[in-house]
Design a protein around this motif. Structure first.
Motif, short mmCIF file in Angstrom:
data_model
loop_
_atom_site.label_atom_id
_atom_site.label_comp_id
_atom_site.label_asym_id
_atom_site.label_seq_id
_atom_site.Cartn_x
_atom_site.Cartn_y
_atom_site.Cartn_z
N SER A 149 -9.26 8.40 0.87
CA SER A 149 -7.93 7.86 0.63
C SER A 149 -7.68 6.49 1.44
N GLN A 187 -9.72 2.57 -0.14
CA GLN A 187 -9.29 2.13 -1.44
C GLN A 187 -9.21 0.41 -1.00
N SER A 228 0.99 -1.18 -0.03
CA SER A 228 -0.05 0.04 -0.01
C SER A 228 1.01 1.21 0.00
#
Length: 312
Positions: free
Chosen positions: A232, A235, A14
């Motif tokens: 954000s 995801q 990530s």
């Protein structure tokens, strides 16, 4: 073990190219605790009523307060995991965490007043040694992969850097040891008569408060829940991290309730070995002689401990 291995891989995946995160990691930890809380409430209400849960919380308010200790330690541990995985690759990260093995043995012995035998100590030390052997370069090739540092204050030495992140790893190790053993102490001591899902509710309520406190100290408590900030976080790759970590938390509580924190430490240590084997099978990454020696030492340590386990 699979969940713990996944967590290191998912968190690393990530990250952006400079090993930074495009999302607020404290928010992710907080939302993970919310997921754990919801799952625990659902499991409890499957066989009980909501009013019964409220009554349990009221009747065991002292236990709820006691859970602030492990909740705060786990809060630090989970947040430091993101910090340390941005500085170290997953293999090095798991290697450095193995120093919790002996520390857990010491804490377990003091808190539960159960003296570990010489064979038990030998097995713990062998396990730690096996994890260290895994990273010794016996073939002339560098087996430790560490993310390069742009900080001039960082000293590069034999494959990994000496920086504030080693201090963070040490703090994370202590948090893991004390939180795991103290959590077991509550599960089997003051909270022994409390339903395990109610104990989980206590833990996760306290953890949410602790993480909210960190956001407040950072000045991000309200900013973290704006549309852009949540966008954000929500995801796919971040959601996977949250649910995988939530599963780790739920399973760990059952593990500690029925077994003990030293066995949990052995399971965690074996992650390093299985990571090497899985990488060889899936990605063709070679297994060197140090890996074979390390697996042999760790396997013997597990067999030695299984012959002399800590009595429940």
């Amino acid at each position: 073990m699979v969940l713990f291995i996944n967590q290191g891989i998912f968190v690393t995946a990530s990250q952006s190219s400079n090993s930074a995160y495009s999302y607020n990691t404290v928010t992710v930890v907080l939302l993970t605790e919310v997921v754990k809380l919801v799952v625990s409430i659902v499991f409890y209400c499957k066989d009980n009523s909501v009013s019964s849960l409220v009554k349990e919380v009221q009747n065991n308010s002292r236990v709820l307060l006691l859970y602030f200790v492990p909740a705060f330690l786990y809060c630090l541990y989970n947040n430091l995991a993101f910090v340390n995985l941005s500085a170290f690759d997953p293999t090095t990260y798991y290697l450095l965490l193995q120093f919790r093995v002996v520390v857990t043995g010491i804490v377990f012995q003091i808190l539960f007043k159960k003296k570990l035998s010489s064979k038990q100590w030998l097995s713990l030390i062998l396990l730690t040694a096996g994890c260290m052997i895994k990273q010794i370069d016996l073939t002339g090739s560098n087996t430790i992969t560490v993310k390069p540092s742009e900080d001039p204050a960082v000293i590069e030495t034999q494959g990994f850097h000496l920086s504030i992140n080693l201090v963070f790893i040490f703090v994370q190790t202590l948090c893991s040891c004390f939180a795991g053993v103290y959590n077991e102490y509550l599960l089997k001591g003051d909270g022994a008569d409390v339903n395990i899902f109610v104990q989980n509710v206590f833990m996760y309520l306290d953890s949410i408060v602790c993480n909210a406190g960190i956001l407040l100290c950072q000045g991000n408590l309200f900013v973290a829940f704006t549309r852009d900030a949540l966008g954000s976080v929500f995801q796919f790759k971040v959601i996977i991290i949250m649910f995988n970590n939530a599963a780790i938390g739920i399973i760990t509580s059952f593990f500690l309730k029925n077994l003990n924190s030293i066995l949990k430490t052995f399971a965690s240590a074996l992650e390093l070995m299985f990571t090497a084997i899985l990488c060889w099978i899936l990605f063709g990454i070679p297994i060197y002689i140090n890996t074979i020696i390390a697996i042999s030492v760790v396997s013997y340590a597990v067999v030695l401990y299984s012959q002399n386990p800590v009595q429940q």
